[in-house]
Design a protein around this motif. Structure first.
Motif, mmCIF file in Angstrom:
data_model
loop_
_atom_site.group_PDB
_atom_site.id
_atom_site.type_symbol
_atom_site.label_atom_id
_atom_site.label_comp_id
_atom_site.label_asym_id
_atom_site.label_seq_id
_atom_site.Cartn_x
_atom_site.Cartn_y
_atom_site.Cartn_z
ATOM 1 N N LEU A 92 -29.746 -2.364 13.217
ATOM 2 C CA LEU A 92 -28.591 -2.002 14.351
ATOM 3 C C LEU A 92 -29.063 -1.490 15.566
ATOM 4 N N ALA A 93 -29.723 -2.452 16.164
ATOM 5 C CA ALA A 93 -30.488 -2.252 17.537
ATOM 6 C C ALA A 93 -30.804 -3.471 18.077
ATOM 7 N N GLY A 94 -30.628 -3.647 19.379
ATOM 8 C CA GLY A 94 -30.927 -4.560 20.331
ATOM 9 C C GLY A 94 -29.893 -5.195 20.973
ATOM 10 N N PRO A 95 -29.725 -6.242 21.500
ATOM 11 C CA PRO A 95 -28.882 -6.714 22.505
ATOM 12 C C PRO A 95 -27.653 -7.594 21.553
ATOM 13 N N VAL A 96 -26.600 -7.218 21.980
ATOM 14 C CA VAL A 96 -25.327 -8.094 21.803
ATOM 15 C C VAL A 96 -24.598 -8.661 23.006
ATOM 16 N N ARG A 97 -24.540 -9.972 22.935
ATOM 17 C CA ARG A 97 -24.067 -10.777 24.120
ATOM 18 C C ARG A 97 -22.636 -11.026 23.892
ATOM 19 N N ILE A 98 -21.623 -10.278 24.878
ATOM 20 C CA ILE A 98 -20.076 -10.724 24.652
ATOM 21 C C ILE A 98 -19.572 -11.450 25.685
ATOM 22 N N SER A 99 -19.005 -12.355 25.583
ATOM 23 C CA SER A 99 -18.155 -13.075 26.490
ATOM 24 C C SER A 99 -16.527 -12.810 26.496
ATOM 25 N N VAL A 100 -16.047 -12.373 27.479
ATOM 26 C CA VAL A 100 -14.583 -11.989 27.547
ATOM 27 C C VAL A 100 -13.908 -12.303 28.817
ATOM 28 N N PRO A 101 -12.780 -12.618 28.777
ATOM 29 C CA PRO A 101 -11.860 -12.989 30.130
ATOM 30 C C PRO A 101 -11.748 -11.555 30.784
ATOM 31 N N PRO A 102 -11.962 -11.685 32.197
ATOM 32 C CA PRO A 102 -12.291 -10.624 32.863
ATOM 33 C C PRO A 102 -11.129 -9.533 32.886
ATOM 34 N N LEU A 103 -9.595 -9.743 32.853
ATOM 35 C CA LEU A 103 -8.610 -8.935 32.644
ATOM 36 C C LEU A 103 -8.779 -7.908 31.441
ATOM 37 N N LEU A 104 -9.213 -8.570 30.292
ATOM 38 C CA LEU A 104 -9.535 -7.731 28.976
ATOM 39 C C LEU A 104 -10.745 -6.861 29.253
ATOM 40 N N ALA A 105 -11.655 -7.186 30.100
ATOM 41 C CA ALA A 105 -12.760 -6.566 30.082
ATOM 42 C C ALA A 105 -12.499 -5.023 31.240
ATOM 43 N N ILE A 112 -13.313 0.913 24.574
ATOM 44 C CA ILE A 112 -13.566 0.542 23.103
ATOM 45 C C ILE A 112 -15.004 0.366 23.228
ATOM 46 N N LEU A 113 -15.862 -0.158 24.215
ATOM 47 C CA LEU A 113 -17.218 -0.207 24.196
ATOM 48 C C LEU A 113 -17.910 1.058 24.470
ATOM 49 N N ALA A 114 -17.282 1.930 24.920
ATOM 50 C CA ALA A 114 -17.981 3.269 25.113
ATOM 51 C C ALA A 114 -17.595 4.016 23.612
ATOM 52 N N GLU A 115 -16.831 3.918 22.845
ATOM 53 C CA GLU A 115 -16.698 4.423 21.569
ATOM 54 C C GLU A 115 -17.763 3.668 20.564
ATOM 55 N N PHE A 116 -17.708 2.368 20.849
ATOM 56 C CA PHE A 116 -18.693 1.630 20.084
ATOM 57 C C PHE A 116 -20.281 2.122 20.394
ATOM 58 N N ASP A 124 -27.439 -2.662 22.496
ATOM 59 C CA ASP A 124 -27.186 -2.911 24.136
ATOM 60 C C ASP A 124 -26.193 -3.884 24.218
ATOM 61 N N ILE A 125 -25.154 -3.626 25.002
ATOM 62 C CA ILE A 125 -24.289 -4.718 25.116
ATOM 63 C C ILE A 125 -24.560 -5.348 26.550
ATOM 64 N N ASP A 126 -24.438 -6.605 26.424
ATOM 65 C CA ASP A 126 -24.714 -7.324 27.600
ATOM 66 C C ASP A 126 -23.179 -8.229 27.823
ATOM 67 N N LEU A 127 -22.218 -7.812 28.641
ATOM 68 C CA LEU A 127 -20.946 -8.250 28.718
ATOM 69 C C LEU A 127 -20.868 -9.245 30.075
ATOM 70 N N ASP A 128 -20.374 -10.295 29.583
ATOM 71 C CA ASP A 128 -20.084 -11.430 30.504
ATOM 72 C C ASP A 128 -18.585 -11.656 30.845
ATOM 73 N N ALA A 129 -17.924 -11.079 31.792
ATOM 74 C CA ALA A 129 -16.553 -11.162 31.998
ATOM 75 C C ALA A 129 -16.253 -12.435 32.781
ATOM 76 N N THR A 130 -15.861 -13.361 32.147
ATOM 77 C CA THR A 130 -15.626 -14.860 32.590
ATOM 78 C C THR A 130 -14.788 -15.574 31.960
ATOM 79 N N PHE A 131 -13.867 -16.532 32.450
ATOM 80 C CA PHE A 131 -13.068 -17.283 31.963
ATOM 81 C C PHE A 131 -13.718 -18.490 31.495
ATOM 82 N N GLU A 132 -15.172 -18.506 31.813
ATOM 83 C CA GLU A 132 -16.049 -20.115 31.418
ATOM 84 C C GLU A 132 -16.055 -19.782 29.947
#
Length: 295
Positions: A92-105, A112-116, A124-132
């Motif tokens: 339970l350590a290391g990076p998790v890469r999340i891709s999410v639409p910008p409005l949700l982010a 939610i991410l702060a609680e997590f 470590d959260i690597d968040l990509d806020a994109t519609f791609e």
């Protein structure tokens, strides 16, 4: 004997897919100069041009064409190996890469991410806020949140609440414009294209209103409606929280299916599995907001 390295083939495939050094650098998340330098060094090493530089983009030479299938085969094997090895990681350590639409982010995900993070401080959260669309098979992301009627059946799919959309405008715009009857002067602000709106406004009370503005980005559409450029369908979880926006009366809601997606190989990785499960549960807990107070 000329020897290819995997990084060389990654550069080659990225340029082939993007048809430019700039597009390839974006795909690989490296600098423009790095891609250009590595491609030049690769061509000099083998003594053969792989691309013809044209104004419309990079075109494969005959030798380059012959390399694509084999390079993709190598890529597939390496990615499969990475998924298998990464999938056995139970820490339970290391990076998790999340891709999410910008409005949700921007409007839902950060608390939610702060609680997590408070529960799992070593992830470590690597968040990509994109519609791609992130390619989970190529490990462009570990988790993707996407709007889709039919998600990829080869992925692990966890259903989220449907995203409710209603028609909104500013109170001033509603007060000063005519929305029904003959010759209404209120104007739609549409996301994406007029063809998309034609589908959305079927059965709408305001189908007689003309479209004036077309905007490609969801946040820009919200800003346009708030600025008084017109009215439009907006996500309830965004518009209901903004005092500058008001629902139009008698509007029928539209619903967009949403999903949390992971690759089956990565779903056995403890931190990815726990993060995906946490996101799904937390978003369901605010279902009433996503559904516009259940309308």
């Amino acid at each position: 004997m000329k020897v290819f390295e995997w990084d060389d083939l990654r550069i080659f495939l990225a340029v082939q897919r993007g048809r430019s050094v700039r597009a390839a650098s974006k795909l690989l998340n490296v600098s423009h100069s790095t891609v250009s330098r590595r491609l030049q060094a690769m061509e000099e090493q083998i003594g053969i041009k792989l691309f013809i530089r044209q104004p419309e983009g990079f075109i494969l030479t005959e030798i380059g064409e012959a390399m694509v299938e084999r390079a993709e085969r190598v890529e597939s094997e390496i990615i499969s190996m990475e998924r298998e090895v990464f999938g056995r990681d139970a820490q339970l350590a290391g990076p998790v890469r999340i891709s999410v639409p910008p409005l949700l982010a921007q409007h839902l995900l950060m608390p939610i991410l702060a609680e997590f993070t408070a529960l799992y401080p070593d992830i470590d959260i690597d968040l990509d806020a994109t519609f791609e669309v992130a390619d989970l098979r190529r490990r462009n992301a570990d988790i993707a949140i996407r709007f889709s009627e039919t998600p990829d059946p080869g992925l692990v799919c966890q259903k989220l609440p449907d995203i409710a959309n209603l028609i909104y405008a500013t109170p001033e715009y509603i007060e000063t414009h005519k929305f029904d009857g003959p010759d209404p002067d209120a104007r739609w602000v549409v996301l994406g294209s007029k063809e998309v709106l034609a589908h959305w406004r079927q059965g709408s009370t305001y189908s007689a209103c003309k479209t004036q503005h077309v905007i490609s980005d969801m946040q820009a559409q919200v800003s346009a409606v708030k600025a008084g450029l017109g009215f439009g369908y907006l996500p309830c979880f965004v518009a209901d929280a903004d005092p500058r926006l008001m629902r139009l009366a008698n509007a029928k809601p539209q619903f967009i299916p949403a999903w949390v997606l992971t690759h089956p190989d990565l779903n056995s990785t403890e931190r990815v599995r726990i993060c995906a499960r946490f996101l799904t549960g937390a978003i369901w807990r605010i279902e009433h907001i996503i559904l516009g107070g259940r309308l």
